[in-house]
Write an enzyme that holds these catalytic residues in place. Structure first.
Site, PDB file in Angstrom:
ATOM      1  CE  LYS A  52      -6.745 -16.867 -40.850  1.00 35.19           C
ATOM      2  NZ  LYS A  52      -6.132 -17.407 -39.627  1.00 35.19           N
ATOM      3  CD  GLN A  96      -3.813 -15.813 -37.124  1.00 31.79           C
ATOM      4  OE1 GLN A  96      -4.927 -15.820 -37.637  1.00 31.79           O
ATOM      5  NE2 GLN A  96      -2.819 -16.555 -37.595  1.00 31.79           N
ATOM      6  CG  ASP A 119      -8.561 -21.839 -36.692  1.00 29.34           C
ATOM      7  OD1 ASP A 119      -8.572 -21.845 -37.940  1.00 29.34           O
ATOM      8  OD2 ASP A 119      -7.988 -20.975 -36.008  1.00 29.34           O
TER       9      ASP A 119
END
Ligand code: NAD
Length: 291
Positions: A52, A96, A119
């Protein structure tokens, strides 16, 4: 059989995003800035976060990695989230997953400012998505929609079977594909671990999204001729012939399913790279909305 090439499509998308960033900068606008919080040293999580950060560099974003030790307390993590929520320069950030067992994942996801939740995991964004309102779409389902759209896979009126009901893939995928939207308008069935007649369902499916995390679960005898296959699964399977000691396996037995497929995503190189590209797209969107 046509391969739904996520590697190439995500590369195209990143070029498009980089072009948008150039234009924003040329007009004196703000450089998009994505932050990621990583707790612990899980191998797969570290790989994803690094990918990422690398993608940010490629498209011209700024990136910040908040790297915390495994033993980080929930309170410390919530504090870090607060800092990112209040940091004007950060347009979006992710935490994460998975988190260490002693941390309440739901509590953490709820703490993220929905306007920075690139997200798309915050209940506000999930609710907005379900109601067809503008929101951040979760990156993996968003990437699948983008692949289907770019390859012009017909979804309207088609029978779709989504295998798996997770909050990050199966559930949102089923909602999105049933909506009136590009790569939508489908008749969707959600299958899960308690589904009894899975093969009966998959044999009738025009499109199957396999997101259950069991390597090579979906086999050729379970699908009809001309099916479209989206393989979301990524599992590390021991393989001594590989230098790193494992290979990445999808949820689909590619050898027996691909000959019957009209379209199919490979693993690796299918859904995975699309997920990262869509995270970049959401960050760009967050930056544009804010400024
Ligand atoms: P999960 O692991 O949270 O849940 C698995 C789901 O599969 C559950 O809903 C369960 O009911 C269902 N299931 C389990 N056994 C089943 C069976 N025998 N028949 C039917 N359904 C069954 O799911 P997840 O987090 O969505 O992950 C699924 C897979 O996708 C994993 O391999 C994960 O690594 C991968 N994944 C890939 C990406 C990507 O970017 N490519 C992103 C997220 C997840």
């Amino acid at each position: 059989m046509i391969l739904l090439d996520g590697k190439k499509t995500s590369a195209d998308l990143k070029v498009e995003i980089a072009e948008s960033v150039k234009q924003i900068k040329a007009k004196g606008g703000k450089t998009p800035h994505l932050a990621a919080i990583l707790v612990g040293t899980d191998g797969a999580s570290m790989t994803y976060v690094n990918a990422k950060v690398k993608a940010c560099e490629l498209v011209g974003f700024n990136s910040t990695l908040v790297d915390l030790p495994e033993e980080t307390s929930e309170e410390t993590l919530l504090n870090e989230i607060k800092k990112l929520n209040n940091n004007e320069d950060i347009d979006g950030f992710i935490v994460q997953l998975p988190l260490p067992k002693h941390i309440d994942e739901q509590k953490v996801l709820m703490a993220v400012n929905p306007d920075k939740d690139v997200d798309g995991f915050h209940p506000t964004n999930v609710g907005r998505m379900a109601l067809d309102l503008p929101s951040f779409l979760p990156a993996t389902p968003y990437g699948i929609l983008e692949l289907l759209e770019r390859y012009k896979v017909e979804t309207s009126g088609k029978n779709v079977v989504v295998i798996g009901r997770s909050h990050i893939v199966g559930r949102p995928m089923s909602i999105l594909m049933s909506q009136k939207r590009p790569a939508g308008d489908a008749t969707v069935t959600v299958a899960h671990s308690r589904t009894k007649n899975l093969k009966e369902l998959t044999l009738k499916a025009d499109i199957i999204v396999a997101a259950l995390g069991i390597p090579e679960f979906l086999t050729g005898d379970m699908v009809k001729e001309g099916v479209t296959i989206i393989d979301v699964g990524i599992t590390r399977v021991n393989d001594t012939s590989k230098k790193r000691g494992y290979r990445l396996a999808g949820d689909v037995d590619f050898a027996t399913v691909s000959p019957k497929s009209a379209f199919i995503t490979p693993v690796p190189g299918g859904v995975g790279p699309m997920t990262i590209a869509m995270l970049m797209k959401n960050t760009l969107l967050a930056c544009e909305r804010k400024n």
